[in-house]
Design a protein around this motif. Structure first.
Motif, short mmCIF file in Angstrom:
data_model
loop_
_atom_site.label_atom_id
_atom_site.label_comp_id
_atom_site.label_asym_id
_atom_site.label_seq_id
_atom_site.Cartn_x
_atom_site.Cartn_y
_atom_site.Cartn_z
N ALA A 1 0.80 -1.22 0.00
CA ALA A 1 0.00 0.00 0.00
C ALA A 1 0.84 1.27 0.00
O ALA A 1 1.99 1.29 0.41
N ALA B 1 -11.32 -1.50 6.85
CA ALA B 1 -11.55 -1.35 8.28
C ALA B 1 -13.04 -1.41 8.60
O ALA B 1 -13.46 -2.09 9.55
N VAL C 1 -8.22 1.33 2.44
CA VAL C 1 -7.91 1.04 3.85
C VAL C 1 -9.14 1.30 4.72
O VAL C 1 -9.51 0.48 5.58
N GLU C 2 -9.79 2.43 4.50
CA GLU C 2 -10.99 2.78 5.27
C GLU C 2 -12.11 1.77 5.02
O GLU C 2 -12.80 1.33 5.95
N ILE D 1 -0.79 -8.21 3.46
CA ILE D 1 0.28 -7.24 3.24
C ILE D 1 1.52 -7.98 2.76
O ILE D 1 1.97 -8.93 3.41
N PHE E 1 -4.07 4.39 -1.35
CA PHE E 1 -4.92 3.33 -0.85
C PHE E 1 -5.90 3.80 0.23
O PHE E 1 -6.63 2.97 0.78
#
Length: 549
Positions: A29, A41, A37-38, A55, A33
């Protein structure tokens, strides 16, 4: 149809990937990103069935993971990197996947458009006129997403292109502004909407090929990649036995044909090209090296494959007097069926040829075995001896990912799908990430990577061992440490056999520092061992195998 409620396009992307059967989101990332990412989550908190994020600390093993997972499962995955710099880092692996016809959904963000979206100097420094141009020659299709409402059509198009024959990687640019766009509620198809195209072989051509096989005095089949399909391996075994066909697996990328089969004549076609009056080139990009050896002009050459003339290669001039386009498993199976009836007037000649092939096979493979055993006391360690011990300890059940000219070919597993060798793009560093991807796809199997020290360095070993530790993917890595790039030395010898370098045994630009590579594995909690004496090889492999099993 499925209704999806989402705050951003990033959520729609993840929902779509899940609906299309994508299990893993391999990621390296960057600042592009943030919306993804949000979304991940939020999805984790709400229990969404998104693809599992993994990852991967470098782009080489990242694409290797997607590559290996496909080899293990036959299912393509999503791999995303950071803008143009990440794309460039992954280019070598992308070239490997392209030449090996391995489908990967490869993606990257891009620099935000100038304005409020830019909050770091890299957003100016990383901006490119033509980011897709980096990969244009190495993908089947690429596209930059322009609107969140294109996502379903674009993802489905990407999958269709990646999975249509000849298969291969595709590239999708996902701008951060589009990923962060609000969408509300959208309706998408619950299933992939494409019936993928198929090519049925021309039956008249297959009938003609059957006639040629029956007329031939010494038919020779050359392949490098037929083993991508276990069904093709089984069909080839039946064809070779029925029609007494000699088989050479030249620069094999897979286990194409069992090495213990009496029709297997080794790994070089050179000795047989002058005598073969019929050559079947099946799933093989380079069937011989014309400067070294080639068949007489009277030899009939037949090329078989989904893309038998390799349309993506700029230059490839091997003749094809009969070209059969189609899945090799299907073509070979139809040939077997045509030859199933008693072949009146031919059985005695076929029996004689089978016996001749069996004698040739015994002689060729006895030499491989003799060379390996003769090196049982050699110092420094001889790669043939090491590879012999690898086979003795592993047997046939382990999966070997080989990225080295190490004498491993004669000792590969007899089982389809249990041996993989480096793609013909020649990108070093392919092996470790690919082995980890196979282990992820087949967690209950023993996976072994056999690599040279040069290949090991290129694989970014710190990233690979970190990944193995983080995701509990124990693989056995065997580094054949000869402290050099052997390919550079051998190429120099071949071109200048009486040159300065050959006469003086001095090859500048080929030496590598003899590092303690086992310490890199230990740094990430793994088991490392250095082996220097031939009698220690077998016991060391047994100890290492107990650790990973």
């Amino acid at each position: 149809m499925v209704r999806i409620k989402a705050e951003t396009a990033a959520e729609i992307l993840l929902e779509l990937l899940s609906l299309r059967g994508i299990e893993y989101f391999f990621a390296n990332a960057g600042t592009d990103f943030v919306a993804i990412v949000e979304a991940l989550a939020k999805g984790s908190e709400q229990g969404k069935a998104f693809p599992k994020p993994v990852i991967v600390p470098h782009e080489t093993p990242l694409l290797g993971m997607a590559y290996g997972y496909y080899l293990a499962t036959g299912r393509p995955q999503f791999a995303m990197v950071h803008v143009g710099v990440g794309t460039a880092n992954g280019l070598g692996m992308l070239m490997a996947a392209n030449r090996a016809q391995v489908p990967i959904l490869f993606s990257a963000g891009r620099s935000p458009v100038e304005g409020e979206g830019r909050f770091s100097y890299v957003h100016w420094g990383q901006d490119l006129y033509d980011q897709g141009g980096i990969v244009r020659e190495q993908v089947k299709w690429y596209y930059e997403l322009r609107s969140p409402f294109q996502l379903e059509a674009v993802i489905d198009r990407a999958l269709a292109m990646a999975l249509s024959e000849p298969k291969g990687p595709v590239y999708l640019i996902l701008p951060p502004e589009v990923m962060a766009s609000p969408v509300g509620e959208v309706e998408v198809r619950s299933e992939f909407p494409y019936d993928l195209p198929s090519t049925s072989p021309d039956l008249k051509k297959i009938e003609r090929l059957a006639e040629l096989l029956l007329e031939a005095r010494f038919p020779l089949l050359i392949t490098s990649s037929l083993g991508r399909s276990p069904e093709a391996v089984e069909a080839l075994i039946e064809l070779s036995e029925r029609a007494a066909v000699a088989v050479v697996t030249f620069n094999p990328e897979y286990m194409n044909f069992p090495t213990d089969h009496p029709c297997h004549l080794g790994f070089s076609p050179d000795p047989f090209l002058p005598v073969a009056d019929l050559i079947l080139v099946v799933d093989c990009d380079v069937p011989w090296y014309p400067e070294r050896a080639k068949p007489p002009s009277s030899t009939v050459v037949v090329q078989i494959g989904t893309d038998p003339l390799y349309s993506r290669y700029p230059a490839r001039t091997f003749p094809s007097h009969l070209t059969v386009q189609g899945d090799p498993a299907t073509v070979l199976r139809q040939l077997v069926d045509l030859l199933a009836e008693p072949l009146e007037g031919k059985e005695e000649a076929l029996r004689s040829r089978r016996e001749r092939l069996a004698r040739m096979h015994e002689e060729i493979f006895a030499e491989y075995l003799s060379c390996a055993r003769a090196a049982s006391s050699s110092l420094p360690l001889d790669p043939d001896w090491v590879s012999y011990n690898v086979k003795e300890v592993l047997g046939d059940e382990a999966i070997v990912v080989n990225e080295y000219d190490n004498g491993m070919k004669p000792f590969m597993s007899q089982l389809p799908g249990h041996y993989f060798c480096n793609p013909h793009a020649g990108y070093l560093g392919w092996g470790l990430g690919t082995a980890l991807g196979i282990k992820l796809g087949l967690p209950d199997r023993t996976v072994v990577a056999t690599v040279g020290d040069g290949s090991y360095i290129f694989s970014v070993p710190s990233a690979c061992h970190s990944l193995a530790a983080a995701h509990k993917l124990p693989i056995l890595t065997i580094v054949y440490n000869n402290s050099c790039w052997k390919a550079v030395r051998e190429a120099t010898r071949n071109v200048y056999p009486q040159g300065w370098a050959s006469r003086g045994d001095c090859f500048p630009l080929s030496e590598l520092y003899p590092g303690r590579y086992e310490k890199i594995c230990e740094a990430f909690g793994g088991y490392g061992e250095r082996v220097e004496r031939p009698e220690e090889v077998g016991p060391a492999l047994e100890r290492a195998l107990r650790v990973v099993q």
